[in-house]
Design a protein around this motif. Structure first.
Motif, PDB file in Angstrom:
ATOM      1  N   MET A 100      36.257 -23.416  12.194  1.00 16.28           N
ATOM      2  CA  MET A 100      35.123 -22.898  12.959  1.00 16.28           C
ATOM      3  C   MET A 100      34.687 -23.841  14.063  1.00 16.28           C
ATOM      4  O   MET A 100      34.250 -23.411  15.115  1.00 16.28           O
ATOM      5  CB  MET A 100      33.957 -22.606  12.022  1.00 16.28           C
ATOM      6  N   LEU A 142      34.431 -23.057  18.028  1.00 17.60           N
ATOM      7  CA  LEU A 142      33.252 -23.317  18.851  1.00 17.60           C
ATOM      8  C   LEU A 142      33.638 -24.073  20.123  1.00 17.60           C
ATOM      9  O   LEU A 142      33.132 -23.767  21.212  1.00 17.60           O
ATOM     10  CB  LEU A 142      32.255 -24.134  18.023  1.00 17.60           C
ATOM     11  N   GLU A 198      23.184 -22.378  22.489  1.00 17.91           N
ATOM     12  CA  GLU A 198      24.089 -21.639  21.603  1.00 17.91           C
ATOM     13  C   GLU A 198      24.872 -22.595  20.718  1.00 17.91           C
ATOM     14  O   GLU A 198      25.025 -22.374  19.515  1.00 17.91           O
ATOM     15  CB  GLU A 198      25.053 -20.797  22.441  1.00 17.91           C
ATOM     16  N   VAL A 237      22.698 -24.031  17.854  1.00 17.56           N
ATOM     17  CA  VAL A 237      22.474 -23.087  16.757  1.00 17.56           C
ATOM     18  C   VAL A 237      23.749 -22.902  15.942  1.00 17.56           C
ATOM     19  O   VAL A 237      23.734 -22.930  14.702  1.00 17.56           O
ATOM     20  CB  VAL A 237      21.973 -21.742  17.326  1.00 17.56           C
ATOM     21  N   ALA A 238      24.886 -22.766  16.647  1.00 21.57           N
ATOM     22  CA  ALA A 238      26.139 -22.519  15.935  1.00 21.57           C
ATOM     23  C   ALA A 238      26.510 -23.702  15.059  1.00 21.57           C
ATOM     24  O   ALA A 238      26.921 -23.537  13.910  1.00 21.57           O
ATOM     25  CB  ALA A 238      27.250 -22.226  16.935  1.00 21.57           C
ATOM     26  N   ILE A 274      24.424 -23.751  11.910  1.00 21.49           N
ATOM     27  CA  ILE A 274      24.837 -22.748  10.926  1.00 21.49           C
ATOM     28  C   ILE A 274      26.151 -23.159  10.267  1.00 21.49           C
ATOM     29  O   ILE A 274      26.321 -23.012   9.055  1.00 21.49           O
ATOM     30  CB  ILE A 274      24.925 -21.370  11.604  1.00 21.49           C
ATOM     31  N   ILE A 275      27.075 -23.719  11.063  1.00 24.55           N
ATOM     32  CA  ILE A 275      28.359 -24.124  10.479  1.00 24.55           C
ATOM     33  C   ILE A 275      28.137 -25.244   9.463  1.00 24.55           C
ATOM     34  O   ILE A 275      28.760 -25.270   8.397  1.00 24.55           O
ATOM     35  CB  ILE A 275      29.337 -24.553  11.590  1.00 24.55           C
ATOM     36  N   ASN A 320      25.521 -25.648   7.617  1.00 28.68           N
ATOM     37  CA  ASN A 320      24.988 -25.014   6.409  1.00 28.68           C
ATOM     38  C   ASN A 320      26.085 -24.337   5.611  1.00 28.68           C
ATOM     39  O   ASN A 320      26.102 -24.401   4.380  1.00 28.68           O
ATOM     40  CB  ASN A 320      23.922 -23.993   6.783  1.00 28.68           C
ATOM     41  N   VAL A 321      27.004 -23.648   6.323  1.00 26.84           N
ATOM     42  CA  VAL A 321      28.121 -23.015   5.628  1.00 26.84           C
ATOM     43  C   VAL A 321      28.935 -24.070   4.903  1.00 26.84           C
ATOM     44  O   VAL A 321      29.328 -23.908   3.748  1.00 26.84           O
ATOM     45  CB  VAL A 321      29.004 -22.236   6.620  1.00 26.84           C
ATOM     46  N   LEU A 332      27.360 -25.230   1.659  1.00 25.42           N
ATOM     47  CA  LEU A 332      27.412 -24.290   0.534  1.00 25.42           C
ATOM     48  C   LEU A 332      28.830 -23.994   0.099  1.00 25.42           C
ATOM     49  O   LEU A 332      29.082 -23.759  -1.067  1.00 25.42           O
ATOM     50  CB  LEU A 332      26.701 -22.986   0.922  1.00 25.42           C
ATOM     51  N   LEU A 386      19.883 -15.403  20.066  1.00 24.50           N
ATOM     52  CA  LEU A 386      20.060 -16.687  19.376  1.00 24.50           C
ATOM     53  C   LEU A 386      19.092 -16.902  18.216  1.00 24.50           C
ATOM     54  O   LEU A 386      19.530 -17.261  17.129  1.00 24.50           O
ATOM     55  CB  LEU A 386      19.939 -17.842  20.370  1.00 24.50           C
ATOM     56  N   HIS A 410      24.523 -17.248   5.027  1.00 30.70           N
ATOM     57  CA  HIS A 410      25.091 -18.185   5.997  1.00 30.70           C
ATOM     58  C   HIS A 410      26.417 -17.700   6.537  1.00 30.70           C
ATOM     59  O   HIS A 410      26.724 -17.902   7.709  1.00 30.70           O
ATOM     60  CB  HIS A 410      25.230 -19.558   5.367  1.00 30.70           C
ATOM     61  N   VAL A 467      26.911 -15.618  14.932  1.00 30.21           N
ATOM     62  CA  VAL A 467      26.713 -16.499  16.079  1.00 30.21           C
ATOM     63  C   VAL A 467      28.021 -16.695  16.832  1.00 30.21           C
ATOM     64  O   VAL A 467      28.042 -16.713  18.069  1.00 30.21           O
ATOM     65  CB  VAL A 467      26.059 -17.829  15.646  1.00 30.21           C
ATOM     66  N   LEU A 468      29.157 -16.786  16.115  1.00 29.51           N
ATOM     67  CA  LEU A 468      30.432 -16.972  16.827  1.00 29.51           C
ATOM     68  C   LEU A 468      30.748 -15.745  17.679  1.00 29.51           C
ATOM     69  O   LEU A 468      31.116 -15.863  18.850  1.00 29.51           O
ATOM     70  CB  LEU A 468      31.555 -17.257  15.840  1.00 29.51           C
TER      71      LEU A 468
END
Lengths: 89, 486
Positions: free
Chosen positions: A15, A19, A61, A64-65, A68-69, A71-72, A75, B138, B154, B161-162
């Motif tokens: 990922m 990005l 952008e 934020v991305a 989130i990545i 956080n992924v 987990l 966003l 998530h 988002v991607l």
């Protein structure tokens, strides 16, 4: 440059690498705007301003991305898109 | 600089005031009063919704970058009503154990995305439009990832988002081609420049632009994120994504296509949109049949509903615009009713599949009744609002008079019949089928009931109170400059 980004986005499985490819695409668009402005319409600076704003948006952008990545990753302990397939048909 | 221009945007300023009040409450009030924040935000937003019904001044501001007219005013009010229902239904969820520590952020981000949508609707320069689009999409990615403990949330956010960044890159590339062709990014000036422009670059630019905005609308070749994101996101965010975000994008899409690229209507984008509508409605319907999870099911149903909304765009006349706005209004009420019921049941029992709803009528007759109304309205059964909205949108498309669009309306009609099948499957599960482990009877919170009451009244009354549609069509008929290019 846009093509490189597109190719990267489609073929990469990580990922973060996806990005980075997206960033390539966004940057190529910025350059496109600036070049059009410089060579075709040098009287006004509309394209330059658009590029400036587009850079700021791209930065937001990415932030934020990345969040989130991360956080992924916390987990799932993984950022490989082949492993992240819990939501499916 | 002329500061009186800010008077042209009373709704935006009102929304910012609401945002600031919520932000100040969240920051400075003592910790034990924070439980009242969701109710506070809802009440303040409700007051704002009522005040924003005051008519606004028509005209352009900020060097023609921002337009305020009766159509944007009406569209913002429609969005406000939907937003108010979402806020009302999310109060109980926002105060639940997992979420309560971050409830302030939830409301702040939600209000900011609405602000971005206002800019999308009113912007008359592509810079304003792009900033609005990103402001709207966003924060939604972070809201999708809001359930911090759940992995699904998530995963959905990462996918969202991607793909969102990817689609906005494609759209920006299309915009840069438009800029290269015309040398300007003002809507009015582009419209004047492309009148006799039939180059290949314009076709490429339009294809990229349609795919970028089509992603927001989840039209079919760009729809693959929808089901995953709708399933993974918290139900409140899903309902917001499916109605408010989609409605505002549809209106902005109409303005761009008709006002800016109206000259290229017959030669270029009518056929692009034609193909997209046909596959959107059909694929959305066919995939919805096989879904067992209700949130995924509503995701595919919303894809096909987006196809119906696009019928208003392909009409490209005043009637099409009015019926599109009317369709969005009805769709807000019906979809929020369905999502409201799903959210209540999910919060109480954690069940979201169709089979869990077996025999719901026995234990929770009112919830089953509201769900039935929502399904009937989405499917378009006559006494309810969904029938009238479908009727008007078909009428608007048929008004163009070309044979191809008649065929399109016929395809849409056949698809309406297919869609009835799966909407009625849910009704059948609730009323006819029996099960051993039925969802037990429970009492929902008063705010959730209030939200469902508003939706129910909306579904029943909006179709019957004909002055709503009449005033919408009067508003759009007065916008002569918008349709001059088609």
């Amino acid at each position: 440059m846009f093509g490189c980004g597109l190719y990267g986005f489609i073929t990469r499985k990580n990922m973060i690498a996806m990005l980075i490819s997206l960033e390539l695409m966004l940057n190529s668009v910025d350059i496109n705007f600036v070049v059009f402005n410089r060579y075709l319409f040098p009287a006004q600076h509309e394209g330059m301003f658009f590029a400036l704003f587009a850079i700021a948006i791209a930065a937001a952008e990415t932030a934020v991305a990345i969040a989130i990545i991360i956080n992924v990753y916390r987990l799932a302990k993984n950022v490989d898109i082949n492993q992240i397939t819990k939501l499916k048909f | 600089m002329d500061y009186s221009q800010f008077l042209m945007m009373p709704q935006e300023i009102g929304l910012l005031v609401v945002f600031l009040l919520v932000f100040l409450y969240d920051t400075f009030m003592p910790a034990k009063t924070l439980k009242g924040l969701p109710l506070f935000a809802t009440i303040v937003f409700g007051i704002f919704t009522i005040f924003s019904f005051f008519p606004v001044q028509d005209g352009m501001a900020f060097g023609d970058m921002f337009e305020s007219n009766k159509a944007t005013w009406a569209m913002k009010n429609i969005l406000n009503i939907g937003m108010f229902i979402v806020l009302l239904q999310s109060i109980k969820w926002a105060n639940s154990d997992f979420v309560s520590i971050r409830r302030g952020e939830f409301y702040e981000l939600l209000l900011l995305t609405l602000f971005g949508m206002y800019l999308m609707i009113s912007g008359r320069h592509f810079l304003v439009f792009v900033i609005g689009l990103e402001t709207a999409s966003l924060p939604l990615a972070t809201l999708v990832a809001f359930e911090k403990k759940y992995y699904e949330s998530h995963e959905a956010a990462a996918k969202y988002v991607l793909t969102a960044v990817f689609s906005s890159a494609i759209m920006l590339l299309g915009l840069s081609f438009v800029y290269g062709l015309t040398g300007t990014l003002y809507f009015n000036e582009i419209a004047k420049t492309i009148v006799d422009e039939k180059s290949l670059l314009l076709i490429v630019a339009l294809a990229f632009l349609i795919s970028g905005v089509g992603y927001k609308l989840s039209l079919v070749p760009f729809h693959l994120w929808t089901a995953d994101v709708y399933q993974g996101a918290p139900t409140m965010v899903t309902s917001y994504l499916s109605v408010i975000s989609k409605g505002s994008a549809a209106f902005a899409f109409f303005v761009i296509m008709v006002q800016v690229f109206g000259a290229a209507y017959a030669s270029i984008w009518e056929w692009m949109l034609y193909a997209i509508i046909v596959i959107t409605i059909t694929v959305g319907n066919l995939f919805a049949i096989r879904q067992r999870n209700l949130k995924r099911f509503l995701a595919f149903s919303s894809i096909s509903q987006a196809g119906y909304i696009m019928l208003g765009v392909i009409a490209a006349n005043a009637l099409g615009m009015a019926s599109m706005m009317y369709y969005i209004l009805v769709y807000i009420f019906s979809n929020l009713a369905a999502f409201g019921v799903i959210a209540v049941i999910e919060r109480k029992t954690g069940k979201v599949t169709t089979d869990d709803y077996n025999g719901l009528f026995k234990t929770n007759p009112w919830l089953a009744f509201v769900m039935m109304l929502a399904m009937f309205s989405l499917g378009g059964i006559p006494p309810f609002a969904g029938f009238f909205s479908k009727f008007f949108i078909f009428l608007g498309a048929a008004k163009t008079g070309s044979v191809a669009v008649y065929v399109l309306v016929l395809i849409a009609l056949i698809n309406t019949i297919i869609s009835l099948y799966y909407y009625l499957l849910v009704v059948k599960a609730m009323f006819i089928r029996q099960d051993e482990c039925v969802i037990p009877a429970f009492k929902s919170h008063w705010t959730e009931r209030a939200g469902l009451w508003i939706c129910t009244l909306g579904i029943i009354l909006i179709g019957l109170v004909s002055c709503i549609y009449t005033s919408l069509s009067e508003i759009t008929a007065s916008l002569t400059s918008m349709f001059s290019m088609v």
